[in-house]
Design an enzyme around this catalytic site. Structure first.
Site, PDB file in Angstrom:
ATOM      1  N   ARG A   5      43.478  34.052  11.020  1.00  0.00           N
ATOM      2  CA  ARG A   5      43.691  35.514  11.097  1.00  0.00           C
ATOM      3  C   ARG A   5      42.385  36.300  11.267  1.00  0.00           C
ATOM      4  NH1 ARG A   5      47.506  34.372   6.892  1.00  0.00           N
ATOM      5  NH2 ARG A   5      49.552  34.117   7.838  1.00  0.00           N
ATOM      6  N   HIS A  59      41.771  48.423  38.844  1.00  0.00           N
ATOM      7  CA  HIS A  59      42.291  47.197  38.232  1.00  0.00           C
ATOM      8  C   HIS A  59      43.791  47.011  38.417  1.00  0.00           C
ATOM      9  CE1 HIS A  59      38.310  47.194  36.531  1.00  0.00           C
ATOM     10  NE2 HIS A  59      38.522  46.101  35.819  1.00  0.00           N
ATOM     11  N   HIS A 101      37.643  38.086  39.888  1.00  0.00           N
ATOM     12  CA  HIS A 101      38.093  39.347  39.287  1.00  0.00           C
ATOM     13  C   HIS A 101      37.371  40.549  39.926  1.00  0.00           C
ATOM     14  CE1 HIS A 101      39.415  42.208  36.243  1.00  0.00           C
ATOM     15  NE2 HIS A 101      38.158  42.536  36.025  1.00  0.00           N
ATOM     16  N   LYS A 108      30.418  52.761  28.921  1.00  0.00           N
ATOM     17  CA  LYS A 108      31.539  52.064  28.293  1.00  0.00           C
ATOM     18  C   LYS A 108      31.604  52.394  26.796  1.00  0.00           C
ATOM     19  CE  LYS A 108      34.333  48.040  27.934  1.00  0.00           C
ATOM     20  NZ  LYS A 108      34.776  46.761  28.411  1.00  0.00           N
ATOM     21  N   LYS A 127      37.971  43.952  23.963  1.00  0.00           N
ATOM     22  CA  LYS A 127      39.228  43.455  24.547  1.00  0.00           C
ATOM     23  C   LYS A 127      39.103  41.949  24.713  1.00  0.00           C
ATOM     24  CE  LYS A 127      41.195  47.251  27.225  1.00  0.00           C
ATOM     25  NZ  LYS A 127      41.523  47.746  28.579  1.00  0.00           N
ATOM     26  N   GLU A 135      42.835  52.096  23.434  1.00  0.00           N
ATOM     27  CA  GLU A 135      43.406  52.532  24.714  1.00  0.00           C
ATOM     28  C   GLU A 135      44.726  53.280  24.553  1.00  0.00           C
ATOM     29  OE1 GLU A 135      42.615  49.937  28.100  1.00  0.00           O
ATOM     30  OE2 GLU A 135      44.467  50.624  29.006  1.00  0.00           O
ATOM     31  N   HIS A 176      44.498  43.563  39.631  1.00  0.00           N
ATOM     32  CA  HIS A 176      45.221  42.544  38.861  1.00  0.00           C
ATOM     33  C   HIS A 176      46.374  41.963  39.678  1.00  0.00           C
ATOM     34  CE1 HIS A 176      43.779  44.092  34.631  1.00  0.00           C
ATOM     35  NE2 HIS A 176      42.845  43.433  35.296  1.00  0.00           N
ATOM     36  N   ASN A 228      39.817  51.086  33.770  1.00  0.00           N
ATOM     37  CA  ASN A 228      40.608  50.198  34.625  1.00  0.00           C
ATOM     38  C   ASN A 228      40.736  50.723  36.040  1.00  0.00           C
ATOM     39  OD1 ASN A 228      41.423  47.774  33.412  1.00  0.00           O
ATOM     40  ND2 ASN A 228      42.718  48.932  32.004  1.00  0.00           N
ATOM     41  N   ARG A 260      40.588  55.368  27.419  1.00  0.00           N
ATOM     42  CA  ARG A 260      40.002  54.071  27.774  1.00  0.00           C
ATOM     43  C   ARG A 260      40.566  53.499  29.076  1.00  0.00           C
ATOM     44  NH1 ARG A 260      38.311  48.891  24.018  1.00  0.00           N
ATOM     45  NH2 ARG A 260      37.646  47.601  25.763  1.00  0.00           N
ATOM     46  N   GLU A 279      32.105  46.034  38.729  1.00  0.00           N
ATOM     47  CA  GLU A 279      32.312  46.735  37.453  1.00  0.00           C
ATOM     48  C   GLU A 279      31.202  47.755  37.203  1.00  0.00           C
ATOM     49  OE1 GLU A 279      35.176  46.438  36.100  1.00  0.00           O
ATOM     50  OE2 GLU A 279      35.826  44.360  35.828  1.00  0.00           O
TER      51      GLU A 279
HETATM   52  P1  NAD Z   1      33.554  33.878  34.769  1.00  0.00           P
HETATM   53  O1  NAD Z   1      33.535  33.957  33.318  1.00  0.00           O
HETATM   54  O2  NAD Z   1      34.566  32.999  35.417  1.00  0.00           O
HETATM   55  O3  NAD Z   1      32.111  33.479  35.286  1.00  0.00           O
HETATM   56  C1  NAD Z   1      31.875  33.378  36.658  1.00  0.00           C
HETATM   57  C2  NAD Z   1      31.297  32.028  37.059  1.00  0.00           C
HETATM   58  O4  NAD Z   1      29.900  32.018  36.819  1.00  0.00           O
HETATM   59  C3  NAD Z   1      31.860  30.838  36.331  1.00  0.00           C
HETATM   60  O5  NAD Z   1      31.982  29.767  37.230  1.00  0.00           O
HETATM   61  C4  NAD Z   1      30.784  30.544  35.279  1.00  0.00           C
HETATM   62  O6  NAD Z   1      30.795  29.199  34.867  1.00  0.00           O
HETATM   63  C5  NAD Z   1      29.535  30.860  36.036  1.00  0.00           C
HETATM   64  N1  NAD Z   1      28.395  31.305  35.265  1.00  0.00           N
HETATM   65  C6  NAD Z   1      28.399  32.064  34.147  1.00  0.00           C
HETATM   66  N2  NAD Z   1      27.143  32.385  33.824  1.00  0.00           N
HETATM   67  C7  NAD Z   1      26.335  31.793  34.728  1.00  0.00           C
HETATM   68  C8  NAD Z   1      24.936  31.785  34.928  1.00  0.00           C
HETATM   69  N3  NAD Z   1      24.120  32.494  34.167  1.00  0.00           N
HETATM   70  N4  NAD Z   1      24.444  31.070  35.960  1.00  0.00           N
HETATM   71  C9  NAD Z   1      25.272  30.396  36.782  1.00  0.00           C
HETATM   72  N5  NAD Z   1      26.605  30.396  36.679  1.00  0.00           N
HETATM   73  C10 NAD Z   1      27.129  31.093  35.641  1.00  0.00           C
HETATM   74  O7  NAD Z   1      33.778  35.337  35.423  1.00  0.00           O
HETATM   75  P2  NAD Z   1      33.236  36.785  35.036  1.00  0.00           P
HETATM   76  O8  NAD Z   1      33.158  37.510  36.310  1.00  0.00           O
HETATM   77  O9  NAD Z   1      32.038  36.715  34.172  1.00  0.00           O
HETATM   78  O10 NAD Z   1      34.413  37.386  34.142  1.00  0.00           O
HETATM   79  C11 NAD Z   1      35.681  37.641  34.689  1.00  0.00           C
HETATM   80  C12 NAD Z   1      36.670  37.725  33.555  1.00  0.00           C
HETATM   81  O11 NAD Z   1      36.337  38.814  32.699  1.00  0.00           O
HETATM   82  C13 NAD Z   1      38.098  37.980  34.010  1.00  0.00           C
HETATM   83  O12 NAD Z   1      38.957  37.099  33.364  1.00  0.00           O
HETATM   84  C14 NAD Z   1      38.374  39.400  33.592  1.00  0.00           C
HETATM   85  O13 NAD Z   1      39.720  39.626  33.307  1.00  0.00           O
HETATM   86  C15 NAD Z   1      37.515  39.531  32.367  1.00  0.00           C
HETATM   87  N6  NAD Z   1      37.141  40.909  32.030  1.00  0.00           N
HETATM   88  C16 NAD Z   1      37.326  41.293  30.740  1.00  0.00           C
HETATM   89  C17 NAD Z   1      36.953  42.560  30.350  1.00  0.00           C
HETATM   90  C18 NAD Z   1      37.085  42.975  28.913  1.00  0.00           C
HETATM   91  O14 NAD Z   1      36.914  44.162  28.616  1.00  0.00           O
HETATM   92  N7  NAD Z   1      37.355  42.064  28.010  1.00  0.00           N
HETATM   93  C19 NAD Z   1      36.391  43.443  31.282  1.00  0.00           C
HETATM   94  C20 NAD Z   1      36.212  43.010  32.582  1.00  0.00           C
HETATM   95  C21 NAD Z   1      36.599  41.714  32.946  1.00  0.00           C
HETATM   96  N1  GLY Z   2      37.399  46.547  31.062  1.00  0.00           N
HETATM   97  C1  GLY Z   2      38.256  47.612  30.672  1.00  0.00           C
HETATM   98  C2  GLY Z   2      38.168  47.912  29.214  1.00  0.00           C
HETATM   99  O1  GLY Z   2      37.380  47.336  28.497  1.00  0.00           O
HETATM  100  O2  GLY Z   2      38.893  48.737  28.751  1.00  0.00           O
END
Ligand code: NAD
Ligand code: GLY
Length: 347
Positions: free
Chosen positions: A105, A232, A249, A211, A127, A221, A236, A229, A225, A169
């Site tokens: 939890r 998005h 993404h 942010k 998130k 949100e 999405h 998006n 917030r 982003e």
């Molecule tokens: P990812 O986590 O898949 O990373 C991208 C690629 O880069 C992967 O293959 C990873 O192994 C590689 N990588 C990571 N760091 C590296 C480095 N320093 N050098 C070489 N390779 C490296 O993708 P992302 O773009 O980082 O994240 C996308 C995800 O984030 C999506 O699932 C999206 O929904 C989520 N997201 C979440 C929020 C939130 O607020 N929580 C906001 C935006 C996006």
């Molecule tokens: N990436 C959108 C949020 O954090 O709300």
């Protein structure tokens, strides 16, 4: 923090949670690059450091992979004080945060983002979650990290395509909140793509400030917030419709922002000059500005079907983040006919 951040961060930050053991969650790609450095820094503070390596990629952001984290936590006898460290991009950060929210939890977690996207967006704001085959990020929790440790030096090894995905982003923050930041990006796009440290530092800092300003007012949100998006809702749909991992993404958000700007134009909220300006910036970031066809027999219908699963939808009505004059965003529904027009115009 720039260069060698891991060692310095864990010396400097007194507020790191106390624990006898910690778990670094990462993937095979990032582990090869950075796990040794991180573990060395953590060993100076914690007696036992475990490592969990997950498969790499958006297509693995699901229950099966999440369970690998729980399997490891239980196998190592982790207790409520165990701290999870998310070393990687947004996929690792979102899954580790969700695991931390659920395990016993709730246990503390720390974000160590290594992609531009994670440094400017996903590691901040709490998130967390996973995808469902029918909808992106549909299962998750709001759960804040104790700390975010961001080292710009990790961006040196990021593939070009991933750097561009992160820029999507960064770009979004301009139209929704800060046109000066958008103008700065127009002047600095070449430097950003060349990984100029000063330009990247400003992009990360300003993105996180915007942010934090938004999340500080509406953590869960209930309204504001949602502007984060921008792009998005269409994005999405692209990710789910193409199959997770086919478009990154950030790529889906790039094309999605063009579509959302086109919809804002058709709703009479912005002029054509603004849409062209945004489209040009997205293109210069190395991102797609045309949307993929998801279903040749009824492309707009397929987009609409997928977008109805969006978290912002209410009673099946899709609500879009639209630009209500440059620098300001609103959440609005739109007539299906206009949305269809945009989808038909954008590929
Ligand atoms: P990812 O986590 O898949 O990373 C991208 C690629 O880069 C992967 O293959 C990873 O192994 C590689 N990588 C990571 N760091 C590296 C480095 N320093 N050098 C070489 N390779 C490296 O993708 P992302 O773009 O980082 O994240 C996308 C995800 O984030 C999506 O699932 C999206 O929904 C989520 N997201 C979440 C929020 C939130 O607020 N929580 C906001 C935006 C996006
Ligand atoms: N990436 C959108 C949020 O954090 O709300």
């Amino acid at each position: 923090m720039i260069g060698g951040a891991f060692a310095r961060a864990f010396e400097d930050y007194g507020e790191l949670p106390h624990a006898s053991q910690v778990v670094v969650v990462t993937n095979h790609v990032v582990a090869q690059l950075y796990v040794v450095q991180l573990v060395a820094a953590l060993k100076a503070r914690y007696q036992v450091v475990h490592i969990v390596k997950l498969p790499d990629g958006e297509e693995h952001k699901n229950w099966q992979t999440l369970n690998l984290i729980f399997d490891a936590l239980l196998k190592h006898g982790c207790d409520r004080k165990t701290v999870l460290f998310a070393l990687g991009g947004g996929v690792i950060g979102d899954m580790t945060g969700f695991a931390a929210a659920c395990y016993m939890r709730g246990v503390p977690f720390v974000q160590v983002p290594t992609t531009l996207l994670a440094q400017v967006d996903s590691s901040v704001g709490g998130k967390t979650g996973i995808n469902h085959p029918l909808g992106k990020n549909m299962i998750g929790a709001f759960y804040q990290p104790r700390l975010v440790v961001c080292d710009l030096a990790t961006l040196d090894t990021l593939p070009e395509r991933e750097l561009s995905a992160g820029l999507a982003e960064v770009i979004k923050y301009g139209p929704i909140a800060d046109m000066e930041f958008m103008a700065w990006q127009e002047a600095s796009m070449d430097a950003l793509r060349a990984r100029d440290r000063t330009a990247l530092a400003h992009a990360v800092r300003r993105s996180c400030e915007i942010k934090a300003w938004v999340v500080g007012q509406d953590e869960r949100e209930s309204g504001l917030r949602a502007i984060l998006n921008f792009g998005h809702t269409f994005g999405h749909a692209i990710e789910a419709g193409m199959g997770y991992g086919v478009w990154l993404h950030g790529e889906a958000v790039g094309a999605g922002m063009v579509m959302a700007a086109e919809l804002s134009l058709r709703m009479g909220l912005v002029d054509e000059k603004f849409v062209l300006r945004l489209r040009n910036l997205i293109q210069r970031a190395g991102l797609p500005v045309k949307a993929p066809v998801l279903d040749p027999s009824d492309n707009a219908g397929r987009y609409l079907e997928l977008m109805r699963v969006d978290k912002k939808a209410e009673s099946g009505e899709i609500r879009f983040v639209l630009i209500d004059g440059p620098g300001k965003a609103v959440l609005r529904s739109a007539p299906d006919a206009l949305v269809r027009e945009v989808i038909d115009a954008c590929w």
